[in-house]
Design a protein around this motif. Structure first.
Motif, PDB file in Angstrom:
ATOM      1  N   SER A 210      -5.395   5.171  -2.077  1.00  0.00           N
ATOM      2  CA  SER A 210      -5.049   5.061  -3.492  1.00  0.00           C
ATOM      3  C   SER A 210      -3.734   4.340  -3.647  1.00  0.00           C
ATOM      4  O   SER A 210      -3.122   3.907  -2.672  1.00  0.00           O
ATOM      5  CB  SER A 210      -4.971   6.445  -4.145  1.00  0.00           C
ATOM      6  OG  SER A 210      -4.846   6.330  -5.555  1.00  0.00           O
ATOM      7  N   ARG A 211      -3.286   4.243  -4.876  1.00  0.00           N
ATOM      8  CA  ARG A 211      -1.936   3.753  -5.168  1.00  0.00           C
ATOM      9  C   ARG A 211      -0.897   4.758  -4.700  1.00  0.00           C
ATOM     10  O   ARG A 211       0.216   4.422  -4.353  1.00  0.00           O
ATOM     11  CB  ARG A 211      -1.804   3.482  -6.664  1.00  0.00           C
ATOM     12  CG  ARG A 211      -0.365   3.314  -7.166  1.00  0.00           C
ATOM     13  CD  ARG A 211       0.125   4.584  -7.861  1.00  0.00           C
ATOM     14  NE  ARG A 211       1.576   4.586  -8.044  1.00  0.00           N
ATOM     15  CZ  ARG A 211       2.167   4.869  -9.188  1.00  0.00           C
ATOM     16  NH1 ARG A 211       1.445   5.155 -10.247  1.00  0.00           N
ATOM     17  NH2 ARG A 211       3.471   4.894  -9.260  1.00  0.00           N
ATOM     18  N   GLY A 212      -1.273   6.038  -4.643  1.00  0.00           N
ATOM     19  CA  GLY A 212      -0.350   7.070  -4.198  1.00  0.00           C
ATOM     20  C   GLY A 212       0.354   7.754  -5.351  1.00  0.00           C
ATOM     21  O   GLY A 212       0.259   7.351  -6.505  1.00  0.00           O
ATOM     22  N   SER A 213       1.069   8.820  -5.015  1.00  0.00           N
ATOM     23  CA  SER A 213       1.764   9.630  -6.008  1.00  0.00           C
ATOM     24  C   SER A 213       3.262   9.329  -5.981  1.00  0.00           C
ATOM     25  O   SER A 213       3.743   8.624  -5.086  1.00  0.00           O
ATOM     26  CB  SER A 213       1.534  11.110  -5.695  1.00  0.00           C
ATOM     27  OG  SER A 213       2.017  11.406  -4.395  1.00  0.00           O
TER      28      SER A 213
ATOM     29  N   ASP B 221      -1.420   6.145   0.766  1.00  0.00           N
ATOM     30  CA  ASP B 221      -0.779   5.322  -0.269  1.00  0.00           C
ATOM     31  C   ASP B 221      -0.785   3.868   0.189  1.00  0.00           C
ATOM     32  O   ASP B 221      -0.063   3.491   1.118  1.00  0.00           O
ATOM     33  CB  ASP B 221       0.651   5.812  -0.484  1.00  0.00           C
ATOM     34  CG  ASP B 221       1.329   5.172  -1.678  1.00  0.00           C
ATOM     35  OD1 ASP B 221       0.957   4.036  -2.036  1.00  0.00           O
ATOM     36  OD2 ASP B 221       2.254   5.791  -2.238  1.00  0.00           O
TER      37      ASP B 221
ATOM     38  N   GLU C 200       6.931   9.413  -4.927  1.00  0.00           N
ATOM     39  CA  GLU C 200       7.372   9.665  -3.563  1.00  0.00           C
ATOM     40  C   GLU C 200       8.736  10.336  -3.514  1.00  0.00           C
ATOM     41  O   GLU C 200       9.414  10.504  -4.517  1.00  0.00           O
ATOM     42  CB  GLU C 200       7.383   8.354  -2.786  1.00  0.00           C
ATOM     43  CG  GLU C 200       6.000   7.750  -2.604  1.00  0.00           C
ATOM     44  CD  GLU C 200       5.093   8.626  -1.762  1.00  0.00           C
ATOM     45  OE1 GLU C 200       5.413   8.861  -0.591  1.00  0.00           O
ATOM     46  OE2 GLU C 200       4.069   9.089  -2.293  1.00  0.00           O
TER      47      GLU C 200
ATOM     48  N   HIS D 223       2.127  11.861   3.116  1.00  0.00           N
ATOM     49  CA  HIS D 223       3.374  11.680   2.375  1.00  0.00           C
ATOM     50  C   HIS D 223       4.447  11.141   3.309  1.00  0.00           C
ATOM     51  O   HIS D 223       4.580  11.600   4.441  1.00  0.00           O
ATOM     52  CB  HIS D 223       3.860  13.013   1.776  1.00  0.00           C
ATOM     53  CG  HIS D 223       3.127  13.417   0.547  1.00  0.00           C
ATOM     54  ND1 HIS D 223       2.403  14.588   0.448  1.00  0.00           N
ATOM     55  CD2 HIS D 223       2.995  12.803  -0.650  1.00  0.00           C
ATOM     56  CE1 HIS D 223       1.855  14.679  -0.754  1.00  0.00           C
ATOM     57  NE2 HIS D 223       2.199  13.610  -1.437  1.00  0.00           N
TER      58      HIS D 223
ATOM     59  N   GLY E 142      -0.613  -1.936  -4.660  1.00  0.00           N
ATOM     60  CA  GLY E 142      -1.444  -0.984  -3.929  1.00  0.00           C
ATOM     61  C   GLY E 142      -2.914  -1.306  -4.048  1.00  0.00           C
ATOM     62  O   GLY E 142      -3.660  -1.255  -3.061  1.00  0.00           O
TER      63      GLY E 142
ATOM     64  N   ARG F  48       0.451   1.270  -1.033  1.00  0.00           N
ATOM     65  CA  ARG F  48       1.682   0.508  -1.220  1.00  0.00           C
ATOM     66  C   ARG F  48       2.478   0.410   0.070  1.00  0.00           C
ATOM     67  O   ARG F  48       3.343  -0.458   0.211  1.00  0.00           O
ATOM     68  CB  ARG F  48       2.546   1.163  -2.302  1.00  0.00           C
ATOM     69  CG  ARG F  48       1.917   1.176  -3.682  1.00  0.00           C
ATOM     70  CD  ARG F  48       2.755   1.959  -4.674  1.00  0.00           C
ATOM     71  NE  ARG F  48       2.856   3.366  -4.296  1.00  0.00           N
ATOM     72  CZ  ARG F  48       3.572   4.256  -4.961  1.00  0.00           C
ATOM     73  NH1 ARG F  48       4.264   3.897  -6.041  1.00  0.00           N
ATOM     74  NH2 ARG F  48       3.611   5.517  -4.564  1.00  0.00           N
TER      75      ARG F  48
ATOM     76  N   TRP G   9       8.172   2.189  -0.423  1.00  0.00           N
ATOM     77  CA  TRP G   9       7.434   1.107   0.237  1.00  0.00           C
ATOM     78  C   TRP G   9       8.326  -0.072   0.576  1.00  0.00           C
ATOM     79  O   TRP G   9       8.028  -0.849   1.480  1.00  0.00           O
ATOM     80  CB  TRP G   9       6.268   0.659  -0.651  1.00  0.00           C
ATOM     81  CG  TRP G   9       6.495   0.843  -2.113  1.00  0.00           C
ATOM     82  CD1 TRP G   9       6.176   1.937  -2.867  1.00  0.00           C
ATOM     83  CD2 TRP G   9       7.133  -0.080  -3.005  1.00  0.00           C
ATOM     84  NE1 TRP G   9       6.560   1.750  -4.177  1.00  0.00           N
ATOM     85  CE2 TRP G   9       7.152   0.528  -4.293  1.00  0.00           C
ATOM     86  CE3 TRP G   9       7.675  -1.355  -2.854  1.00  0.00           C
ATOM     87  CZ2 TRP G   9       7.700  -0.098  -5.413  1.00  0.00           C
ATOM     88  CZ3 TRP G   9       8.230  -1.982  -3.966  1.00  0.00           C
ATOM     89  CH2 TRP G   9       8.233  -1.343  -5.221  1.00  0.00           C
TER      90      TRP G   9
END
Length: 340
Positions: free
Chosen positions: A110-113, A81, A115, A50, A138, A83, A121
């Motif tokens: 992944s694309r991520g959660s 992430d 933030e 994170h 991403g 991105r 990004w």
């Protein structure tokens, strides 16, 4: 048999009850935890990523340090992430970490959660292309990362280099043989799970997924896994697919366990919104005496479908207590479910 690992969010805070009050505490204890987890027979040490938070962020220094101090445990992320990433520089970092560990990296991307900051990004210097969403950016970065992991040369060599070049186009170094086959995709939906299978990535499914039917979390997650396996088979990949699920599971074997987690066992799935227009389902936690825990976990369809279980841990409680929690699962729960 099931592989069992831990997943750490890597929190720290200057709180009197925390064993991790600084970033240094969290990083060094993460290394110690992975070493101790290997000693008790755990299969994997995984870490969340994170940005803009008092949590673990850049994973490769940590993964490299763990790789240098362990011998057999799988080392991974859940998830990076994409991105925020320069895919080519990430190939070099990941290659170095994998070589240091002797080929034990299991890299979740992944694309991520959602933030901590708006469009974080952008601060890293990345922008979606015209007409492209951040999620699409991403996935595009992920595909470039996978492509450059294959070790095939693509860059035109300088005719007057500082050092002699091998013949042909140049690849990124160091090249980690086999790492391309050990990349996992953290899928929040059925569609992205199928996309991951089509592109030869293993599947990570966490304690949260997009609500696509209103059914209980473990049912929706099991359906996602089955769709993934079907897509993998249809894609014709020669190797076997792997699937991990994450769970918060606590065996209550002493008074300290009951004090910390005794009230969590009666929880239920929760439905809510992780973004303005995206409804999600959050899976319940499990906390009970071992015999009861075995009964409850045997009914979790998604765990049965997965070959790898990642136990989310309260890293702020310190290495010794987390090893106690993990040992309790290995000794008192896993045998009763046929995992050990």
């Amino acid at each position: 048999m099931k592989k069992i690992g831990f997943l750490s969010f890597g929190h720290w805070s200057n709180h009197p009850a925390y064993k991790t009050r600084t970033a240094s505490d969290t990083l060094l204890q993460s290394i110690d935890l992975a070493v101790a987890a290997e000693e008790i027979g755990l299969d994997g040490a995984y870490f969340r990523v994170h940005h803009f938070a008092a949590q673990l962020a850049s994973p490769f220094p940590l993964l490299s340090a763990i790789g240098a101090k362990t011998n057999s445990i799988e080392i991974g992320t859940g998830v990076i992430d994409m991105r925020y990433e320069n895919p080519l520089y990430m190939v070099e970092d990941a290659g170095a970490a994998d070589i240091i560990s002797g080929g034990r990296l299991q890299l979740g991307i992944s694309r991520g959660s959602p933030e901590q900051v708006i469009d974080g990004w952008r601060y890293f210097g990345y922008e979606p292309a015209e007409g492209e969403t951040d999620a699409e950016m991403g996935r595009r970065n992920a595909m470039l990362f996978l492509q450059r992991l294959n070790g095939i040369g693509f860059a035109e060599p300088n005719p007057y280099p500082m050092y002699p070049n091998p013949p042909g186009l140049l690849r990124l170094e160091p090249h980690a043989e086999g790492l391309r086959e050990r990349i996992w995709w953290g899928a929040g939906s059925n569609a992205t799970a199928v996309w991951a299978a089509e592109n030869g990535m293993y599947l990570q499914s966490s304690t949260l997924k997009f609500d696509e039917s209103g059914k209980p979390f473990h049912i929706q997650q099991a359906e996602q896994i089955r769709l993934y396996k079907e897509a993998w088979k249809k894609a014709g990949h020669e190797r076997e697919p792997r699937v991990s699920v994450s769970r918060s599971i606590f065996a209550l074997v002493n008074d300290q366990d009951r004090f910390y987690f005794g009230q969590q066992g009666n929880g239920a799935d929760k439905f809510g919104y992780i973004e303005a227009d995206q409804r999600a389902v959050f899976g319940r936690s499990y906390a009970a005496e071992p015999d009861q825990l075995i009964k409850e976990l045997a009914e979790d369809e998604a765990i049965q479908e997965a070959d790898t279980l990642l136990l989310t841990i309260p890293n702020t409680l310190g290495v010794d207590y987390n090893i106690h929690l993990l040992s309790s699962i290995l000794e008192h729960v896993a045998p009763g479910l046929g995992w050990r």
